[in-house]
Write an enzyme that holds these catalytic residues in place. Structure first.
Site, short mmCIF file in Angstrom:
data_model
loop_
_atom_site.label_atom_id
_atom_site.label_comp_id
_atom_site.label_asym_id
_atom_site.label_seq_id
_atom_site.Cartn_x
_atom_site.Cartn_y
_atom_site.Cartn_z
N PRO A 83 40.27 41.81 37.95
CA PRO A 83 39.81 43.20 37.79
C PRO A 83 40.90 44.14 37.28
O PRO A 83 42.04 44.12 37.77
CB PRO A 83 39.36 43.59 39.20
CG PRO A 83 38.95 42.29 39.80
CD PRO A 83 39.90 41.26 39.26
N CYS A 84 40.51 44.96 36.31
CA CYS A 84 41.48 45.82 35.63
C CYS A 84 41.43 47.26 36.10
O CYS A 84 42.22 48.08 35.66
CB CYS A 84 41.24 45.78 34.12
SG CYS A 84 39.64 46.46 33.62
N ASN A 85 40.52 47.57 37.03
CA ASN A 85 40.31 48.98 37.41
C ASN A 85 41.61 49.71 37.74
O ASN A 85 41.77 50.88 37.40
CB ASN A 85 39.39 49.05 38.63
CG ASN A 85 38.17 48.17 38.52
OD1 ASN A 85 38.30 46.99 38.25
ND2 ASN A 85 37.00 48.72 38.73
N TYR A 87 44.61 49.00 36.71
CA TYR A 87 45.63 48.92 35.67
C TYR A 87 45.25 49.67 34.40
O TYR A 87 46.07 49.90 33.52
CB TYR A 87 45.91 47.45 35.31
CG TYR A 87 46.36 46.62 36.48
CD1 TYR A 87 47.54 46.92 37.16
CD2 TYR A 87 45.61 45.54 36.92
CE1 TYR A 87 47.96 46.16 38.24
CE2 TYR A 87 46.03 44.78 38.00
CZ TYR A 87 47.20 45.09 38.66
OH TYR A 87 47.61 44.35 39.73
#
Length: 350
Positions: A83-85, A87
């Protein structure tokens, strides 16, 4: 050599489609689905339908923090778009301090448990700067400690013929007892590909009954506002009458009511955001349909997404472009097959 692929945070199947369609002209080298996991039920249904319709039980709908990683089947390859939330430059950039930042560690656990021959990890470009760069360094260090040689790169997918400006860090890892060296595939072979968003959306025409192609109803105000916005402009760069201007303080997000430029790749397709972030047609006063957005992510029209329109929009925005993933997976297969290919120097500091 048949590589059985496991996936965490699998999304709707952009990576999996690229992996299972990777073809280097040698049937002895291919990637097949083994198992996958995602926390979103609709996403899992989409993956089952399109990637492994004959093996629905191999897709586990669960929060990875509650998934028993020890009970999964053996794998030779592993992919995880963690999950990139935390970053993303669009988010709050909490990095390791956020809820999602530490989830990459479950990928590390899989590497230690199953010792796949290689892996592919994907995240947003903002990962490099999270926690003053310490998050990226920590993740790389843990991957190395798990026993892998690493080949990180910032892939600019529009340079690989994808009709969308999408920049993602992809880390390829090869187990350190295997005597092969991965090379970053060159973008040069794709330099002359017509990757304009107009061509992607219109050629061939989308069938009237294509799945996930429902139009979004636009309000009269939005239609009027779009009438003042030229291709490539957004709500802040266009000359709007006072009554149509957005009452937004602080950051002026460039994608708000931004029309596509038909002669360029699309701007980045995202999975979240409210009104004004749905990607707007260059000439028609409307947001794109989900099928049009899927084309910008290089999903074929027979790839059917499950769930509500909003769920599908999120799934498409979170995916890895199918054709972009395929290029990287084919480079991995060629690496193991000993087939030379055009490569370039990585454009990211390790």
């Amino acid at each position: 050599m048949i590589f059985r692929l496991g996936e965490l945070f699998c999304g709707p199947g952009g990576l999996a489609w690229g992996a299972t369609h990777a073809d280097i002209g040698d049937p002895n080298f291919k990637i097949i689905h083994a198992w996958a996991n995602d926390y979103d039920e609709n996403t899992c249904q989409t993956y089952r339908r399109n990637i492994c319709p004959d093996q629905p039980g191999t897709v586990y709908h669960a929060d990875v923090r509650k998934l028993d990683l020890t009970q999964l089947s053996p794998i030779d390859a592993f992919a995880f778009g963690f999950p990139c939330n935390d970053y993303s430059v669009v988010g709050e950039q909490k990095g390791m301090d956020g809820v999602y930042g530490p989830l990459y560690s479950y990928g590390i656990k899989v590497l230690k448990l199953y010792r796949p021959q290689w892996f592919l990890a994907e995240n947003v470009g903002g990962l490099r700067n999270a926690n003053d760069g310490k998050a990226f360094t920590k993740i790389l260090d843990e991957m190395k400690a798990a026993g892998y040689k690493l080949y990180p790169n910032l892939y600019k997918f529009e340079t690989y013929g994808i009709p969308q400006a999408r920049h993602r860090i992809i880390i390829v890892g090869i187990r350190d007892d295997i005597n092969v060296e991965f090379k970053i595939p060159s973008s040069a072979p794709y330099a002359k590909v017509d990757n304009t968003c107009k061509t992607a959306i219109e050629v061939p025409p989308i069938a009237p009954d294509a799945p996930n192609n429902d139009l979004t109803k636009q309000s009269a105000t939005v239609i009027e506002r779009l009438g003042y916005i030229k291709p490539g402009q957004n709500a802040f760069t266009a000359e709007l009458p006072e009554r149509l201007k957005l009452n937004v303080s602080g950051a002026k997000i460039s994608q708000i009511y931004k029309r596509l430029d038909p002669d360029k790749p699309a701007y980045t397709v995202t999975g979240s955001g409210g009104g004004g972030t749905h990607i707007y047609h260059w000439s028609e006063p409307r947001a794109l349909t989900n099928r049009e957005r899927a084309r910008l992510q290089t999903f074929r029209d027979d790839f059917v997404f499950e769930g509500s329109k909003e769920s599908v929009r999120k799934q498409i925005g979170m995916a890895v472009p199918c054709e972009g993933a395929k290029i990287i997976f084919e480079a991995i297969l060629k690496t193991f097959a000993g087939i030379p290919y055009e490569f370039m120097t990585a454009n990211i500091e390790e």
